[in-house]
Design an enzyme around this catalytic site. Structure first.
Site, PDB file in Angstrom:
ATOM      1  N   SER A  63       3.844   4.360 -13.694  1.00 60.59           N
ATOM      2  CA  SER A  63       2.486   3.872 -13.512  1.00 60.59           C
ATOM      3  C   SER A  63       1.637   4.422 -14.653  1.00 60.59           C
ATOM      4  CB  SER A  63       1.921   4.322 -12.167  1.00 60.59           C
ATOM      5  OG  SER A  63       2.668   3.789 -11.094  1.00 60.59           O
ATOM      6  N   HIS A  73      -3.599  -5.372 -12.388  1.00 63.25           N
ATOM      7  CA  HIS A  73      -3.728  -4.361 -11.325  1.00 63.25           C
ATOM      8  C   HIS A  73      -2.389  -3.756 -10.958  1.00 63.25           C
ATOM      9  CE1 HIS A  73      -1.965  -7.192  -8.542  1.00 63.25           C
ATOM     10  NE2 HIS A  73      -2.373  -6.568  -7.451  1.00 63.25           N
ATOM     11  N   ALA A 112       2.262  -4.425 -11.536  1.00 58.27           N
ATOM     12  CA  ALA A 112       3.374  -5.107 -12.200  1.00 58.27           C
ATOM     13  C   ALA A 112       3.436  -6.588 -11.836  1.00 58.27           C
ATOM     14  CB  ALA A 112       4.689  -4.421 -11.829  1.00 58.27           C
ATOM     15  N   GLY A 113       3.113  -6.947 -10.602  1.00 58.80           N
ATOM     16  CA  GLY A 113       3.164  -8.343 -10.181  1.00 58.80           C
ATOM     17  C   GLY A 113       4.544  -8.733  -9.663  1.00 58.80           C
ATOM     18  N   ILE A 119       1.127   5.850  -0.986  1.00 59.23           N
ATOM     19  CA  ILE A 119       0.634   7.154  -1.466  1.00 59.23           C
ATOM     20  C   ILE A 119       1.761   7.753  -2.295  1.00 59.23           C
ATOM     21  CG2 ILE A 119      -0.097   9.484  -0.823  1.00 59.23           C
ATOM     22  CD1 ILE A 119      -0.982   8.222   1.912  1.00 59.23           C
ATOM     23  N   HIS A 131       0.843  -1.196   0.000  1.00 56.43           N
ATOM     24  CA  HIS A 131       0.000   0.000   0.000  1.00 56.43           C
ATOM     25  C   HIS A 131       0.884   1.253   0.000  1.00 56.43           C
ATOM     26  CE1 HIS A 131      -3.447  -2.516   1.926  1.00 56.43           C
ATOM     27  NE2 HIS A 131      -3.286  -2.765   0.638  1.00 56.43           N
ATOM     28  N   PRO A 183      -0.457   0.565 -11.508  1.00 53.60           N
ATOM     29  CA  PRO A 183       0.788   1.110 -10.962  1.00 53.60           C
ATOM     30  C   PRO A 183       1.974   0.183 -11.184  1.00 53.60           C
ATOM     31  CG  PRO A 183      -0.466   0.081  -9.213  1.00 53.60           C
ATOM     32  CD  PRO A 183      -1.281  -0.070 -10.468  1.00 53.60           C
TER      33      PRO A 183
END
Length: 407
Positions: free
Chosen positions: A319, A336, A338-339, A173, A171, A312
């Protein structure tokens, strides 16, 4: 446009369509997907995104359409986890040479990380929720009371005190610049402690039902809840509430980040010129191939025709703000992020602090050993991920972060 997926298929199972050309796709993830493809209630096939990697029960980066049942572990425990991005009227020229004060102010305004202190509060939660959080909780409170009446174990969770907080792990910002040097704010979080408890609770209930009904699965984490059974409506209700909590969580954080920017930067600005708020761990009722189905996106984003989304890269990488192409073969989905290519443990063993500092050069962010598990090389190259899904989305904006706040 010709499709760019490969097909995995074992006799007697549903196919797997994988948008993984040019990116790594490990054998453990393949086997996990084959386990899911053998379940009888899969609709048509499973779609696999280019950020695919091993998850618990179900593979992260997978789109699982089902009829008549749902797999709680496939949805996971970070219910409603997703992204929000907002474009501002600021440009790079409005930002100071040093962004340390801006990062520090954002960290003050948004509780993040987790430091359990038995004598005080967890620093990743509110000690006493501020008024904006209390107001945002009001529309959620009635639904939460109903959930607690049915599931008393949810009562003593982190709920109100986690609303508007970031969390840990991947997670984040970020303050970013797009291709025209416009300033964006982007963040990633979900339903926090209460969503985790909801997910865990129903995974446990599903496992108990499998035992009671003598249903043997290749992986116990694929325990499912059949439609019409005791827990089905309750689960969908609880997940729907957690997804609403996650949306509200991101909005509060975004407002607090923008407030921090207004206090630190000397120039007035407007925001929400373009805004996207999308889940990537969730369930949705949708219609595909003549059937009403439940679509589980575990680490995948809805990409209907014209729908805006966010993909992202890792901290230190690019991103993307994207527009969906409505590709039905992926059940209108895209990746969702890069993985991961390294587990958190592997990253801490294989990547030195010096390598992490070099990989995040030019980004105002933490450069200590505690965040090496999130270093860019722990993830797949985002350009390769985007190339593999060129028939799923088109790129609208390319963002590069200049500030990154991690839990």
């Amino acid at each position: 446009m010709t499709s760019s997926y490969e097909v995995l298929h074992q006799q007697g199972q549903h196919p797997i369509k994988a948008w993984t050309r040019g990116v790594s796709f490990d054998e453990n993830s393949r086997q996990q997907l084959l386990n899911i493809a053998g379940l009888p209630f899969i609709h048509k096939w499973i779609a696999v995104m280019p950020d695919v990697h091993l998850g618990k029960g179900a593979t992260i980066g997978s789109v699982i359409p089902t009829v008549g049942a749902v797999i709680p572990a496939a949805v996971g425990v970070d219910l409603g986890c997703g992204m929000m991005a907002t474009k501002t009227s600021l440009t790079a020229a409005h930002l100071p040479d040093s962004l340390t004060a801006l990062r520090s102010e954002i960290e003050k305004r948004v509780p993040h990380g987790r430091v359990a202190n038995f004598k005080g509060r967890d620093t990743g939660s509110w000690g006493q929720a501020p008024e904006d959080v209390v107001q945002a909780w009001l529309p959620l409170s009635e639904g939460f009371q109903r959930l607690c009446e049915k599931h008393p174990c949810l009562k003593n969770t982190n709920n109100l005190n986690h609303l508007g907080t970031l969390g840990t792990g991947n997670h984040f910002i970020e303050i970013c610049l797009d291709e025209a040097d416009a300033v964006w704010v982007m963040l990633h979080s979900g339903s926090r402690g209460v969503g985790n408890r909801i997910g865990t609770h129903f995974i446990e209930l599903a496992k108990k039902d499998m035992e009671r009904w003598f249903i043997h699965l290749p992986d116990k984490d694929l325990a499912y809840i059949p439609e019409g059974s005791e827990h089905f409506k309750n689960y969908l209700e609880a997940v729907g509430w957690a997804q609403d909590f996650a949306l509200a969580n991101r909005v509060i954080m975004m407002n607090n980040v923008l407030s921090a920017m207004r206090d630190v930067l000397p120039v007035p600005f407007s925001a929400e010129l373009e805004a996207v708020n999308c889940h990537h761990n969730y369930i949705s009722r949708e219609h595909h191939y003549d059937k009403n189905v439940l679509v589980t996106r575990k680490g995948a984003v809805s990409a209907k025709l014209g729908e805006m989304g966010i993909i992202p890269g890792s901290m230190g990488a690019k991103s993307f703000i994207v527009r969906g192409l409505g590709n039905e073969e992926s059940f209108c989905s895209c990746s969702h992020g890069a993985g991961r290519v390294m587990s958190r443990t592997q990253a801490k063993k294989l990547v030195s602090l010096a390598q992490h500092i070099q990989a995040t050069a030019g980004v105002e962010c933490r450069k200590d050993e505690a965040v090496i598990d999130e270093t860019p090389s722990a993830y797949k190259p985002i350009d390769a991920v985007m190339a593999a899904q060129a028939d799923l989305v088109e790129i609208v904006h390319t963002l590069k972060q200049v500030v990154c706040v991690k839990g």
